[in-house]
Design a protein around this motif. Sequence first.
Motif, short mmCIF file in Angstrom:
data_model
loop_
_atom_site.label_atom_id
_atom_site.label_comp_id
_atom_site.label_asym_id
_atom_site.label_seq_id
_atom_site.Cartn_x
_atom_site.Cartn_y
_atom_site.Cartn_z
N PHE A 187 0.83 -1.22 0.00
CA PHE A 187 0.00 0.00 0.00
C PHE A 187 0.87 1.26 0.00
O PHE A 187 0.59 2.22 -0.73
CB PHE A 187 -0.92 0.00 1.22
N PHE A 188 1.93 1.27 0.81
CA PHE A 188 2.75 2.47 0.95
C PHE A 188 3.95 2.52 0.01
O PHE A 188 4.49 3.60 -0.23
CB PHE A 188 3.27 2.59 2.39
N PHE A 189 4.35 1.37 -0.52
CA PHE A 189 5.65 1.33 -1.19
C PHE A 189 5.60 0.72 -2.59
O PHE A 189 6.64 0.50 -3.20
CB PHE A 189 6.63 0.53 -0.31
N TYR A 190 4.40 0.47 -3.10
CA TYR A 190 4.28 -0.25 -4.37
C TYR A 190 4.96 0.48 -5.53
O TYR A 190 5.66 -0.12 -6.34
CB TYR A 190 2.81 -0.50 -4.69
N LYS A 191 4.76 1.79 -5.63
CA LYS A 191 5.34 2.56 -6.74
C LYS A 191 6.87 2.48 -6.74
O LYS A 191 7.50 2.33 -7.79
CB LYS A 191 4.88 4.02 -6.67
N VAL A 192 7.45 2.61 -5.56
CA VAL A 192 8.92 2.54 -5.45
C VAL A 192 9.41 1.13 -5.79
O VAL A 192 10.41 0.96 -6.49
CB VAL A 192 9.39 2.95 -4.04
N LEU A 193 8.69 0.12 -5.31
CA LEU A 193 9.07 -1.26 -5.60
C LEU A 193 9.06 -1.52 -7.11
O LEU A 193 9.96 -2.15 -7.66
CB LEU A 193 8.13 -2.23 -4.89
N ARG A 194 8.04 -1.01 -7.80
CA ARG A 194 7.94 -1.20 -9.25
C ARG A 194 9.07 -0.49 -10.00
O ARG A 194 9.50 -0.92 -11.07
CB ARG A 194 6.59 -0.69 -9.76
N GLU A 195 9.53 0.60 -9.40
CA GLU A 195 10.62 1.35 -10.02
C GLU A 195 11.92 0.53 -10.04
O GLU A 195 12.71 0.62 -10.98
CB GLU A 195 10.83 2.67 -9.25
N TYR A 196 12.12 -0.27 -8.99
CA TYR A 196 13.37 -1.03 -8.87
C TYR A 196 13.23 -2.50 -9.26
O TYR A 196 14.19 -3.13 -9.67
CB TYR A 196 13.92 -0.92 -7.44
N ILE A 197 12.01 -3.05 -9.11
CA ILE A 197 11.77 -4.45 -9.48
C ILE A 197 10.85 -4.48 -10.69
O ILE A 197 9.66 -4.17 -10.58
CB ILE A 197 11.14 -5.25 -8.32
N GLN A 198 11.37 -4.86 -11.84
CA GLN A 198 10.55 -5.00 -13.05
C GLN A 198 9.97 -6.42 -13.04
O GLN A 198 10.54 -7.35 -13.58
CB GLN A 198 11.41 -4.77 -14.30
N PHE A 199 8.79 -6.53 -12.42
CA PHE A 199 8.21 -7.86 -12.19
C PHE A 199 8.02 -8.65 -13.50
O PHE A 199 8.25 -9.85 -13.55
CB PHE A 199 6.86 -7.73 -11.47
#
Length: 415
Positions: A187-199
Motif C-alpha cells: 500500500f505504501f511502497f508499491y510505486k517505489v518497488l515497481r521502479e526497482y523491481i521490473q516484475f
Amino acid sequence: MTSLNAGAIVVRLFISAIIQRLLTEYVGPVGQYKIGQLRSLSILLTSITSLGTFNGIVKYIAEYKKDEIKLQQLFSSVFIFLIVGVSISTSVLLFFSKDISNYLFSSTEYSYLIKLTAIIIPFIAVQRVFNGVINGLSEYKKYAKIDLISYLFSALLTVFFLFQYNLDGVLVAIAITPVVQVSVMLFFFYKVLREYIQFKDLTLQAPMAKALLAFTVMSFVSSILLPIVEIDIRGMLDEKLSGRDAGIWTNMTFISQNYMVFSSSIFTLYVIPKFAGIYNAGNFKKEVFSIYKTLLPLFAGGMILVFFFRNVIIDIIYPGQIEMAPLFKWQLMGDFVRLASLVLAHQFLAKKLVINFIFTEIMSLALFYGFAYYFTGIYGVEGVVMAHFLRYLVYFFVVLYLVSRYFKKKRSAIE
C-alpha cells in the motif's frame, strides 16, 4: 534516523506492554512459552524462505540502485532463490506438521497451526525481500511508517483473536501476521518497488547466484541456528525446571527484543550501506565511534531506567512473575555488550567476510548453548541470562580482533 526510530519504538513499547499484560492474564507463562516457540519458528522461516538473501539485497541495492541491468540480474536471482526456499519450506511444514508440532510444543495438537503457517509461507518470503529493498534504499521515513503501521495492525489482530479464541487465537494471529505486513508494505511502497523491481522482466536465471550464496551461508548460521538454539533452550527449561520457567525466560527475551529492534533497523538501513563504502581503518574507526557516540549513551540510559524500574515493569506487564527480577541485570548487560559487538560485526556483512562471520556466529551460539545448559543446572532460569552476558563478552573481543586483523591485512596488501 535515530529520532525517527525512537518515536516508532516508544509507540511499539507502549502497545507491546498492553499486549503482554493481556497475555499474562489470559494465557499465563506457559502460554507465553508456546507463543515464544512459534515466534522462533517464524524467525526461522523468514530466513529459510528467502534462502538468506536479505542482507545481500540490502548490500547490492545500495550499490546498484542506479544500474538497471544489475538490478534486473539481482532480482531474477532472488526470484529463483525464493522459488526454492518457499517450495522446501512449504513441503517440510505440510509433510512433517505433527513432528514439528511435537518438537515445538511437546504435543501434536498444534499440527493445524504448522499447516496454516505453510500456506502463509509465500507472504513471509515476499515480505523479507521487500524489506531488503527498503533497507537498501535507506528509506528511513518510509521504513519507520511501514514498520509502525504493520505493528499496529498486527497488534489489533492479536488482541481480537486473543479475546475470541484465547491462546489458539494468538498463535493463529502470529501465523497470519506476514499477510498483514505485505499488504501494508504494498500500500505504501508499491510505486517505489515497481521502479526497482521490473516484475514482468523477471527470468528463471540466476546470474548473481554465487554472490548471493555467500549471504545464504551467513544467514543460515545467524538467522536459522539462533531460533533453533532458542527453541531447544526453552524445551530444556520446560524439561529441567518447568513450563513456567520457560515462559519467564521467554518474557525476558521479549522485553529485550522490543528495545533491540531499535538497533536492528539502524544496522540494515544505515550501518551495512555505510560500511560497504569504507575501505580504510581510519574512516572505519571514525564511523564506528560516531555510531557509538549516538547509540551507546542512549541505550545505556534506557537500560539503567529499565533496571531501576524492573519491579514496576513486572507489576504492570507480568504481575505475579517476580522470578523475572534477578534476570534483568544479566540480560541488560548482555544486550549492551551485544549492541557494541554487532556494530563491529556488521563489517563482516558489508564486506562479505564469510569465514569471519560464520566462525564468530557459531562460536557465539555454541557458547550460549553450552553456558545455558551448565549454568541452568546451578542457578536455574537465571543461568540462561548469565550465559547470554558471558557469550557476548567473549564475542565482542573476538570480533574486535578479527576486524582489526582485516584492516591490517588490507594495509599490508597496499604497502
